[in-house]
Design a protein around this motif. Sequence first.
Motif, mmCIF file in Angstrom:
data_model
loop_
_atom_site.group_PDB
_atom_site.id
_atom_site.type_symbol
_atom_site.label_atom_id
_atom_site.label_comp_id
_atom_site.label_asym_id
_atom_site.label_seq_id
_atom_site.Cartn_x
_atom_site.Cartn_y
_atom_site.Cartn_z
ATOM 1 N N PRO A 188 3.024 -2.739 5.973
ATOM 2 C CA PRO A 188 1.944 -1.986 6.616
ATOM 3 C C PRO A 188 2.413 -0.707 7.307
ATOM 4 O O PRO A 188 1.688 0.284 7.343
ATOM 5 C CB PRO A 188 1.370 -2.974 7.647
ATOM 6 N N GLU A 189 3.647 -0.731 7.858
ATOM 7 C CA GLU A 189 4.126 0.413 8.634
ATOM 8 C C GLU A 189 4.831 1.472 7.791
ATOM 9 O O GLU A 189 5.112 2.558 8.276
ATOM 10 C CB GLU A 189 5.072 -0.070 9.741
ATOM 11 N N ALA A 190 5.119 1.161 6.548
ATOM 12 C CA ALA A 190 5.735 2.148 5.667
ATOM 13 C C ALA A 190 4.746 3.277 5.370
ATOM 14 O O ALA A 190 3.537 3.106 5.490
ATOM 15 C CB ALA A 190 6.173 1.481 4.363
ATOM 16 N N MET A 191 5.287 4.419 4.990
ATOM 17 C CA MET A 191 4.424 5.500 4.505
ATOM 18 C C MET A 191 4.337 5.369 2.988
ATOM 19 O O MET A 191 5.356 5.384 2.288
ATOM 20 C CB MET A 191 4.971 6.878 4.875
ATOM 21 N N TRP A 192 3.111 5.253 2.503
ATOM 22 C CA TRP A 192 2.870 5.110 1.063
ATOM 23 C C TRP A 192 2.216 6.375 0.523
ATOM 24 O O TRP A 192 1.090 6.710 0.923
ATOM 25 C CB TRP A 192 1.965 3.911 0.790
ATOM 26 N N PRO A 193 2.875 7.089 -0.393
ATOM 27 C CA PRO A 193 2.262 8.256 -1.041
ATOM 28 C C PRO A 193 1.396 7.773 -2.213
ATOM 29 O O PRO A 193 1.903 7.443 -3.277
ATOM 30 C CB PRO A 193 3.449 9.083 -1.527
ATOM 31 N N LEU A 194 0.104 7.702 -1.976
ATOM 32 C CA LEU A 194 -0.826 7.164 -2.965
ATOM 33 C C LEU A 194 -1.483 8.285 -3.766
ATOM 34 O O LEU A 194 -1.813 9.345 -3.220
ATOM 35 C CB LEU A 194 -1.903 6.338 -2.258
ATOM 36 N N GLN A 195 -1.715 8.022 -5.032
ATOM 37 C CA GLN A 195 -2.389 8.987 -5.904
ATOM 38 C C GLN A 195 -3.859 8.602 -6.022
ATOM 39 O O GLN A 195 -4.180 7.516 -6.514
ATOM 40 C CB GLN A 195 -1.722 9.018 -7.282
#
Length: 198
Positions: free
Chosen positions: A153-160
């Motif tokens: 949950p705390e990670a940064m996710w680069p979503l498309q």
Amino acid sequence: MATYELTLPVDDATIEKLHVGDIIYLNGQVCTARDIAHLKLRELAEEGKPFPEDLRGGAIFHAGPVMKKDAQGNWHLSVIGPTTSIRMEPHADFVGAQGVKILIGKGGMGPGTRAALQKYKQVYVQACPGCAVVLAAGIVGSKAPHWFEHGMPEAMWPLQAKHFGPFLVTMDSYGKSRYDEIHEHEQKVEEEILAKLK
């Protein structure tokens, strides 16, 4: 009210078209960021180091997605819902200064954010709580996460994103806030009820 399909990154002129009550859908990269990710971004800025993703003109989603990794090592989104945005209020001016244009979350934000939205030409948009599966349909891919050591949950996710939304503009770059309007209405109703009890 108007509906807009926006492709990230966006510029000031695009943000200035948006007003409280408008609905937007997003295309392009949207990065998730909760408490830890905001702190990590601040650390990088203080050390003069580059961010892992270019946030200029982009969108940050206050969310902790549920992701799954396939046999080839690729990440896929299962569900994604907004987390409470007010926790990120201390970072409002910092995030604005990095060029972020759209904040996505739930529950609204405070006066620091309202000031930053005007100063840096940004908007805050409400994601509907309880619609994590519906929102997930608007995500078509993901890059590898940053700061995964702090948990999914705390990670940064680069979503498309593709037609990601809908999101309701609830705080705009003109200082207007739907949350202020609701609070004022609540106070008025409360006063009317109390007056009848006297």
